[in-house]
Motif scaffolding. Structure first.
Motif, PDB file in Angstrom:
ATOM      1  N   PRO A  20       1.133  -0.779  -0.281  1.00  0.00           N
ATOM      2  CA  PRO A  20      -0.370  -0.120  -0.096  1.00  0.00           C
ATOM      3  C   PRO A  20       0.636   1.539  -0.123  1.00  0.00           C
ATOM      4  O   PRO A  20       1.792   1.521   0.655  1.00  0.00           O
ATOM      5  N   ARG A  21       0.479   2.483  -0.649  1.00  0.00           N
ATOM      6  CA  ARG A  21       0.361   3.676  -0.126  1.00  0.00           C
ATOM      7  C   ARG A  21       0.029   4.950  -0.243  1.00  0.00           C
ATOM      8  O   ARG A  21      -1.119   4.332  -0.369  1.00  0.00           O
ATOM      9  N   SER A  22       0.423   5.967   0.213  1.00  0.00           N
ATOM     10  CA  SER A  22      -0.885   6.699  -0.247  1.00  0.00           C
ATOM     11  C   SER A  22      -1.091   7.122  -1.400  1.00  0.00           C
ATOM     12  O   SER A  22      -0.438   7.649  -2.154  1.00  0.00           O
ATOM     13  N   GLU A  23      -2.365   7.269  -1.537  1.00  0.00           N
ATOM     14  CA  GLU A  23      -2.862   8.021  -2.772  1.00  0.00           C
ATOM     15  C   GLU A  23      -2.739   9.444  -2.655  1.00  0.00           C
ATOM     16  O   GLU A  23      -2.949   9.870  -3.891  1.00  0.00           O
ATOM     17  N   LEU A  24      -1.305  10.680  -1.845  1.00  0.00           N
ATOM     18  CA  LEU A  24      -1.336  11.891  -2.263  1.00  0.00           C
ATOM     19  C   LEU A  24       0.085  11.442  -2.932  1.00  0.00           C
ATOM     20  O   LEU A  24       1.201  11.031  -3.120  1.00  0.00           O
ATOM     21  N   ASP A  25       0.022  12.691  -3.406  1.00  0.00           N
ATOM     22  CA  ASP A  25       1.055  12.776  -4.658  1.00  0.00           C
ATOM     23  C   ASP A  25       2.369  13.740  -4.337  1.00  0.00           C
ATOM     24  O   ASP A  25       1.685  14.900  -4.390  1.00  0.00           O
ATOM     25  N   TYR A  26       3.888  12.868  -4.170  1.00  0.00           N
ATOM     26  CA  TYR A  26       4.640  13.980  -3.332  1.00  0.00           C
ATOM     27  C   TYR A  26       5.628  13.339  -4.245  1.00  0.00           C
ATOM     28  O   TYR A  26       5.935  12.676  -4.749  1.00  0.00           O
ATOM     29  N   VAL A  27       6.940  13.662  -3.777  1.00  0.00           N
ATOM     30  CA  VAL A  27       8.607  13.485  -4.079  1.00  0.00           C
ATOM     31  C   VAL A  27       9.560  13.952  -3.343  1.00  0.00           C
ATOM     32  O   VAL A  27      10.794  12.881  -3.528  1.00  0.00           O
ATOM     33  N   ASN A  28       9.240  14.373  -2.523  1.00  0.00           N
ATOM     34  CA  ASN A  28       9.552  14.333  -1.116  1.00  0.00           C
ATOM     35  C   ASN A  28       9.008  14.800   0.144  1.00  0.00           C
ATOM     36  O   ASN A  28       7.797  14.993   0.185  1.00  0.00           O
ATOM     37  N   PRO A  29       9.721  14.396   1.221  1.00  0.00           N
ATOM     38  CA  PRO A  29       9.360  15.075   2.473  1.00  0.00           C
ATOM     39  C   PRO A  29       8.079  15.963   2.660  1.00  0.00           C
ATOM     40  O   PRO A  29       7.642  16.486   3.175  1.00  0.00           O
ATOM     41  N   PHE A  30       8.979  17.621   1.913  1.00  0.00           N
ATOM     42  CA  PHE A  30       8.335  18.870   1.995  1.00  0.00           C
ATOM     43  C   PHE A  30       6.990  18.418   1.330  1.00  0.00           C
ATOM     44  O   PHE A  30       6.058  18.827   1.787  1.00  0.00           O
ATOM     45  N   THR A  31       6.766  17.576  -0.164  1.00  0.00           N
ATOM     46  CA  THR A  31       6.041  18.029  -0.806  1.00  0.00           C
ATOM     47  C   THR A  31       4.752  17.542   0.010  1.00  0.00           C
ATOM     48  O   THR A  31       3.585  18.049  -0.111  1.00  0.00           O
ATOM     49  N   LEU A  32       5.404  16.277   0.253  1.00  0.00           N
ATOM     50  CA  LEU A  32       4.358  15.803   1.535  1.00  0.00           C
ATOM     51  C   LEU A  32       3.795  15.870   2.204  1.00  0.00           C
ATOM     52  O   LEU A  32       2.297  15.625   2.542  1.00  0.00           O
ATOM     53  N   LEU A  33       4.810  16.763   2.886  1.00  0.00           N
ATOM     54  CA  LEU A  33       4.009  17.701   4.140  1.00  0.00           C
ATOM     55  C   LEU A  33       3.255  18.634   4.049  1.00  0.00           C
ATOM     56  O   LEU A  33       1.999  19.135   4.348  1.00  0.00           O
ATOM     57  N   VAL A  34       3.870  19.408   3.214  1.00  0.00           N
ATOM     58  CA  VAL A  34       2.539  20.477   1.925  1.00  0.00           C
ATOM     59  C   VAL A  34       1.117  19.825   1.820  1.00  0.00           C
ATOM     60  O   VAL A  34      -0.055  20.253   2.191  1.00  0.00           O
ATOM     61  N   ALA A  35       1.259  18.874   0.438  1.00  0.00           N
ATOM     62  CA  ALA A  35      -0.404  18.132   0.736  1.00  0.00           C
ATOM     63  C   ALA A  35      -1.104  17.611   1.891  1.00  0.00           C
ATOM     64  O   ALA A  35      -2.194  17.215   1.770  1.00  0.00           O
ATOM     65  N   VAL A  36      -0.557  17.153   3.038  1.00  0.00           N
ATOM     66  CA  VAL A  36      -0.872  17.024   4.018  1.00  0.00           C
ATOM     67  C   VAL A  36      -1.747  17.446   4.303  1.00  0.00           C
ATOM     68  O   VAL A  36      -3.121  17.680   4.752  1.00  0.00           O
ATOM     69  N   VAL A  37      -0.919  18.702   4.817  1.00  0.00           N
ATOM     70  CA  VAL A  37      -2.170  19.546   5.179  1.00  0.00           C
ATOM     71  C   VAL A  37      -2.879  20.129   4.031  1.00  0.00           C
ATOM     72  O   VAL A  37      -4.105  20.825   4.635  1.00  0.00           O
ATOM     73  N   LEU A  38      -2.540  20.141   2.853  1.00  0.00           N
ATOM     74  CA  LEU A  38      -4.180  20.802   2.188  1.00  0.00           C
ATOM     75  C   LEU A  38      -4.830  20.038   2.156  1.00  0.00           C
ATOM     76  O   LEU A  38      -5.869  19.816   1.872  1.00  0.00           O
ATOM     77  N   SER A  39      -4.720  18.614   2.345  1.00  0.00           N
ATOM     78  CA  SER A  39      -5.482  17.426   2.311  1.00  0.00           C
ATOM     79  C   SER A  39      -7.142  17.634   3.228  1.00  0.00           C
ATOM     80  O   SER A  39      -7.769  16.755   2.995  1.00  0.00           O
ATOM     81  N   ALA A  40      -6.305  18.651   4.436  1.00  0.00           N
ATOM     82  CA  ALA A  40      -7.415  18.444   5.322  1.00  0.00           C
ATOM     83  C   ALA A  40      -9.147  19.069   5.719  1.00  0.00           C
ATOM     84  O   ALA A  40      -8.633  20.233   4.129  1.00  0.00           O
ATOM     85  N   GLN A  41      -9.676  18.293   5.463  1.00  0.00           N
ATOM     86  CA  GLN A  41     -11.166  18.642   5.148  1.00  0.00           C
ATOM     87  C   GLN A  41     -11.025  18.413   3.358  1.00  0.00           C
ATOM     88  O   GLN A  41     -12.040  19.902   2.640  1.00  0.00           O
ATOM     89  N   ALA A  42     -10.550  18.231   2.922  1.00  0.00           N
ATOM     90  CA  ALA A  42     -10.899  18.172   0.953  1.00  0.00           C
ATOM     91  C   ALA A  42      -9.835  15.887   1.203  1.00  0.00           C
ATOM     92  O   ALA A  42     -10.052  15.638   1.233  1.00  0.00           O
ATOM     93  N   THR A  43     -10.315  15.743  -0.927  1.00  0.00           N
ATOM     94  CA  THR A  43     -10.393  14.834  -1.399  1.00  0.00           C
ATOM     95  C   THR A  43      -8.919  14.808  -1.464  1.00  0.00           C
ATOM     96  O   THR A  43      -8.103  15.883  -1.639  1.00  0.00           O
ATOM     97  N   ASP A  44      -7.962  13.657  -1.092  1.00  0.00           N
ATOM     98  CA  ASP A  44      -6.715  13.184  -1.676  1.00  0.00           C
ATOM     99  C   ASP A  44      -6.555  13.821  -3.555  1.00  0.00           C
ATOM    100  O   ASP A  44      -6.063  14.114  -3.921  1.00  0.00           O
ATOM    101  N   ALA A  45      -7.587  13.490  -4.300  1.00  0.00           N
ATOM    102  CA  ALA A  45      -8.005  13.792  -6.081  1.00  0.00           C
ATOM    103  C   ALA A  45      -8.151  15.764  -5.634  1.00  0.00           C
ATOM    104  O   ALA A  45      -6.791  15.692  -6.588  1.00  0.00           O
ATOM    105  N   SER A  46      -8.087  16.311  -4.771  1.00  0.00           N
ATOM    106  CA  SER A  46      -8.898  17.721  -4.940  1.00  0.00           C
ATOM    107  C   SER A  46      -7.109  18.312  -5.215  1.00  0.00           C
ATOM    108  O   SER A  46      -6.625  18.718  -5.776  1.00  0.00           O
ATOM    109  N   VAL A  47      -6.804  17.642  -4.271  1.00  0.00           N
ATOM    110  CA  VAL A  47      -5.288  17.999  -4.038  1.00  0.00           C
ATOM    111  C   VAL A  47      -4.381  17.552  -4.947  1.00  0.00           C
ATOM    112  O   VAL A  47      -3.880  18.244  -5.156  1.00  0.00           O
ATOM    113  N   ASN A  48      -4.475  16.289  -5.517  1.00  0.00           N
ATOM    114  CA  ASN A  48      -3.727  16.198  -6.899  1.00  0.00           C
ATOM    115  C   ASN A  48      -3.463  16.723  -7.622  1.00  0.00           C
ATOM    116  O   ASN A  48      -2.597  17.041  -8.841  1.00  0.00           O
ATOM    117  N   ARG A  49      -4.739  17.397  -7.890  1.00  0.00           N
ATOM    118  CA  ARG A  49      -4.814  18.399  -9.327  1.00  0.00           C
ATOM    119  C   ARG A  49      -4.603  19.774  -9.085  1.00  0.00           C
ATOM    120  O   ARG A  49      -4.119  20.667  -9.698  1.00  0.00           O
TER     121      ARG A  49
END
Length: 224
Positions: A20-49
């Motif tokens: 298994p893996r996260s469905e958020l798109d990221y390339v390193n710990p920084f982009t993962l951190l930003v993506a997770v912050v953005l995903s609060a009360q939002a879908t992973d798909a909307s963040v990935n777009r």
């Protein structure tokens, strides 16, 4: 659930999804951190777009801080609560540069000191970016844990503590993903799809949903 039932439940999810893996798109710990912050009360798909353009323009904390809230906002307006998230992303990026040399810290306390980063977000980063057996409890994990009897609890922290104590240590890190994905696609909020649940044998939910009744196809009258 008993300890054996917990292991059976989690191992059933593992057999269905061994890597298994996260469905958020990221390339390193920084982009993962930003993506997770953005995903609060939002879908992973909307963040990935929204994030490809953002990460292309600001791939580092220094670049993100320099971009500013308005610059971040133009990329994330399709995500819920985008105004506050834009400010948090810029401020956490500034603090990463100021306090941590532009690197995402490995320590929970340091992560949770960043704007927009709570315990759940810190757990995701610790788990996904740094390989720790941290258990992030989102709405899906909270629902699955309570509904199935895997780890009942009245608060996310209570559920987290129960999961950490009950799930075997060799399964704990990936269990974070298995439970999120199971809640997202099978053990859904309104109508759990129990008829296709690979872990139904161990689930304690008493009102398991049956397969949907398929309407018979109408026969076409032969012409001529």
């Amino acid at each position: 659930m008993t300890a054996a039932q917990v292991r059976g439940f989690i191992e059933a999810l593992r057999r269905a999804n061994p890597t298994p893996r996260s469905e958020l798109d990221y390339v390193n710990p920084f982009t993962l951190l930003v993506a997770v912050v953005l995903s609060a009360q939002a879908t992973d798909a909307s963040v990935n777009r929204a994030t490809p353009g953002l990460f292309a323009e600001a791939p580092t904390p220094a670049a993100m801080a320099a971009l500013g809230a308005e610059g971040v906002a133009k990329h994330i307006r399709t995500i819920g609560l985008w105004q506050g998230k834009a400010r948090n992303v810029v401020e956490l990026s500034r603090l990463l540069v100021e306090r941590h040399g532009g690197e995402v810290p490995h320590e929970r306390e340091a992560l949770e000191a960043l704007p927009g980063v709570g315990r759940k977000t810190a757990n995701v980063v610790l788990n996904v970016a740094f390989g720790e057996a941290a258990m992030a409890v989102d709405t899906h994990v909270f629902r699955v844990s309570n509904r199935t009897g895997l780890a009942p609890g009245k608060t996310p922290r209570a559920v987290e503590d129960a999961l950490v104590s009950r799930i075997p240590s060799d399964l704990l890190r990936d269990a974070h993903h298995w439970l999120i994905l199971h809640g997202r696609y099978v053990c859904k909020a309104r109508t759990p799809e129990c008829w296709r649940c690979v872990a139904a044998t161990w689930c304690r939910f008493p009102d398991k949903t049956p397969p949907p009744v398929m309407k018979p196809e109408k026969r076409r009258l032969a012409s001529g």
